[in-house]
Design a protein around this motif. Structure first.
Motif, short mmCIF file in Angstrom:
data_model
loop_
_atom_site.label_atom_id
_atom_site.label_comp_id
_atom_site.label_asym_id
_atom_site.label_seq_id
_atom_site.Cartn_x
_atom_site.Cartn_y
_atom_site.Cartn_z
N TYR A 100 0.54 -1.32 0.01
CA TYR A 100 -0.25 0.10 0.06
C TYR A 100 0.77 1.38 0.00
O TYR A 100 0.34 2.09 -0.88
N SER A 101 1.74 1.28 0.35
CA SER A 101 2.88 2.65 0.76
C SER A 101 2.86 3.20 -0.64
O SER A 101 3.16 4.01 -0.69
N ILE A 102 3.54 1.95 -1.37
CA ILE A 102 4.33 2.00 -2.77
C ILE A 102 3.15 2.76 -3.37
O ILE A 102 3.26 3.45 -4.26
N ILE A 103 1.77 1.79 -3.41
CA ILE A 103 1.33 2.39 -4.45
C ILE A 103 0.31 4.09 -4.03
O ILE A 103 0.19 4.58 -4.67
N VAL A 104 0.13 3.51 -2.61
CA VAL A 104 0.47 5.30 -2.30
C VAL A 104 0.95 6.55 -3.16
O VAL A 104 1.28 7.71 -3.15
N ALA A 105 2.22 5.89 -2.62
CA ALA A 105 3.47 6.92 -3.15
C ALA A 105 3.57 7.05 -5.15
O ALA A 105 3.75 8.28 -4.89
N GLY A 106 3.41 6.58 -5.61
CA GLY A 106 2.73 6.30 -6.66
C GLY A 106 1.88 7.36 -6.77
O GLY A 106 2.09 8.04 -7.60
N LEU A 107 0.83 7.34 -6.64
CA LEU A 107 -0.12 8.00 -6.47
C LEU A 107 -0.32 9.36 -6.03
O LEU A 107 -0.34 10.55 -6.61
N LEU A 108 0.87 9.64 -4.81
CA LEU A 108 1.58 10.87 -4.21
C LEU A 108 2.06 12.08 -5.94
O LEU A 108 2.07 12.70 -5.91
N GLY A 109 2.71 11.27 -5.88
CA GLY A 109 3.95 11.20 -6.45
C GLY A 109 3.28 11.85 -8.08
O GLY A 109 3.60 12.69 -8.85
N ILE A 110 1.94 11.64 -8.94
CA ILE A 110 1.37 11.95 -10.11
C ILE A 110 0.43 13.16 -9.14
O ILE A 110 0.67 14.04 -10.29
N VAL A 111 0.05 13.31 -8.55
CA VAL A 111 -1.09 14.26 -8.29
C VAL A 111 0.25 15.20 -7.52
O VAL A 111 0.14 16.67 -8.07
N ILE A 112 1.37 15.16 -7.28
CA ILE A 112 2.08 16.33 -6.77
C ILE A 112 2.54 16.67 -8.10
O ILE A 112 2.60 18.08 -8.56
N LEU A 113 2.96 16.12 -9.15
CA LEU A 113 2.71 16.36 -10.49
C LEU A 113 1.98 17.48 -11.29
O LEU A 113 2.36 18.32 -11.75
N LEU A 114 1.09 16.71 -11.12
CA LEU A 114 -0.05 17.33 -11.66
C LEU A 114 -0.61 18.74 -11.94
O LEU A 114 -0.96 19.09 -12.28
N PHE A 115 -1.01 19.27 -10.39
CA PHE A 115 -0.70 19.92 -9.22
C PHE A 115 -0.03 20.91 -9.46
O PHE A 115 -0.08 22.34 -9.18
N THR A 116 1.65 20.85 -9.80
CA THR A 116 2.07 22.01 -9.70
C THR A 116 2.65 21.76 -11.32
O THR A 116 3.31 22.58 -11.75
N ARG A 117 1.84 21.25 -12.35
CA ARG A 117 1.64 21.48 -13.27
C ARG A 117 3.05 21.17 -14.44
O ARG A 117 3.53 21.75 -15.25
N THR A 118 3.61 20.55 -13.85
CA THR A 118 5.32 19.87 -14.47
C THR A 118 4.90 18.60 -14.76
O THR A 118 6.28 18.12 -15.15
N PHE A 119 4.25 18.12 -15.24
CA PHE A 119 4.02 16.59 -15.24
C PHE A 119 4.28 16.10 -16.73
O PHE A 119 5.46 15.25 -16.86
N LEU A 120 4.30 16.83 -17.93
CA LEU A 120 4.48 16.61 -19.36
C LEU A 120 6.03 16.95 -19.26
O LEU A 120 6.71 16.30 -19.77
N GLN A 121 6.61 18.33 -18.20
CA GLN A 121 7.58 18.63 -18.27
C GLN A 121 8.58 17.52 -17.60
O GLN A 121 10.24 16.50 -18.29
N LYS A 122 8.81 16.83 -16.63
CA LYS A 122 9.27 16.13 -16.05
C LYS A 122 8.64 14.47 -17.35
O LYS A 122 10.22 14.35 -16.36
N MET A 123 8.34 14.09 -17.07
CA MET A 123 7.50 12.76 -17.45
C MET A 123 8.90 13.11 -19.38
O MET A 123 9.50 12.02 -19.61
N THR A 124 8.74 13.91 -20.16
CA THR A 124 9.47 14.31 -21.36
C THR A 124 11.24 13.88 -20.60
O THR A 124 12.27 13.56 -21.52
N SER A 125 11.39 15.10 -19.29
CA SER A 125 12.44 15.00 -19.22
C SER A 125 13.20 13.54 -18.91
O SER A 125 14.39 13.59 -19.61
#
Length: 175
Positions: A100-125
């Motif tokens: 569960y901690s690995i799943i939650v960490a992955g979800l938190l990472g996605i949420v952080i990237l989406l809310f900081t609007r850097t998702f596309l930039q970070k995924m491309t990098s």
């Protein structure tokens, strides 16, 4: 029904959460104390069976998270934290908490990237760093990406919800 070991775990995790948020580290005295408390508690309450229960939890949780540490997915403090968790609650509950901690960490990472609007930039990098490392057969650019450009947060942000989910599903959802 909650037992003494569950309350020991809650105290252990609350202290770890406070330290991880304030200092971005989990102190060795805390993780070693968690391991020691788990081993002593189970040895006193269950004898040799309790000692084996505690050691198996410590070894399995520590070994699995050690692999994640080798790949730099988590810090060394998190490895030691989960070794303590395994010593306190045993293999089965520790495995659920790890999953569960690995799943939650992955979800938190996605949420952080989406809310900081850097998702596309970070995924491309990340994609270019990964491809560049493979083509050049040199992992230094990937290592540089992980240390300088990747999104990091205290893993305890994922551990606490994972513990709640574990106890909910193990003790309340199917009762």
């Amino acid at each position: 029904m909650l037992q003494v070991q569950d309350y020991l775990l809650f105290v252990y995790l609350i202290i770890a959460l406070i330290y991880d948020i304030r200092f971005h580290t989990i102190p060795n005295w805390l993780t070693a104390g968690g391991v020691l408390v788990g081993i002593v508690f189970h040895m006193v309450s269950g004898g040799i069976d309790g000692l084996i229960f505690s050691f198996l939890g410590l070894l399995v949780a520590g070994a699995i998270f050690l692999v994640l540490y080798v790949f730099k997915a988590i810090g060394a403090g998190d490895v030691k934290l989960f070794a303590g968790i395994g010593a306190i609650v045993g293999v089965q509950i520790a495995l659920y908490m790890m999953m569960y901690s690995i799943i939650v960490a992955g979800l938190l990472g996605i949420v952080i990237l989406l809310f900081t609007r850097t998702f596309l930039q970070k995924m491309t990098s990340a994609f270019f760093a990964f491809v560049g490392s493979i083509l050049s057969k040199d992992l230094s650019s990937l290592e540089e990406f992980k240390t300088t450009k990747s999104t990091r947060f205290p893993f305890m942000y994922a551990v606490i919800p994972a513990v709640i989910l574990t106890y909910y599903y193990m003790f309340y959802a199917y009762s």
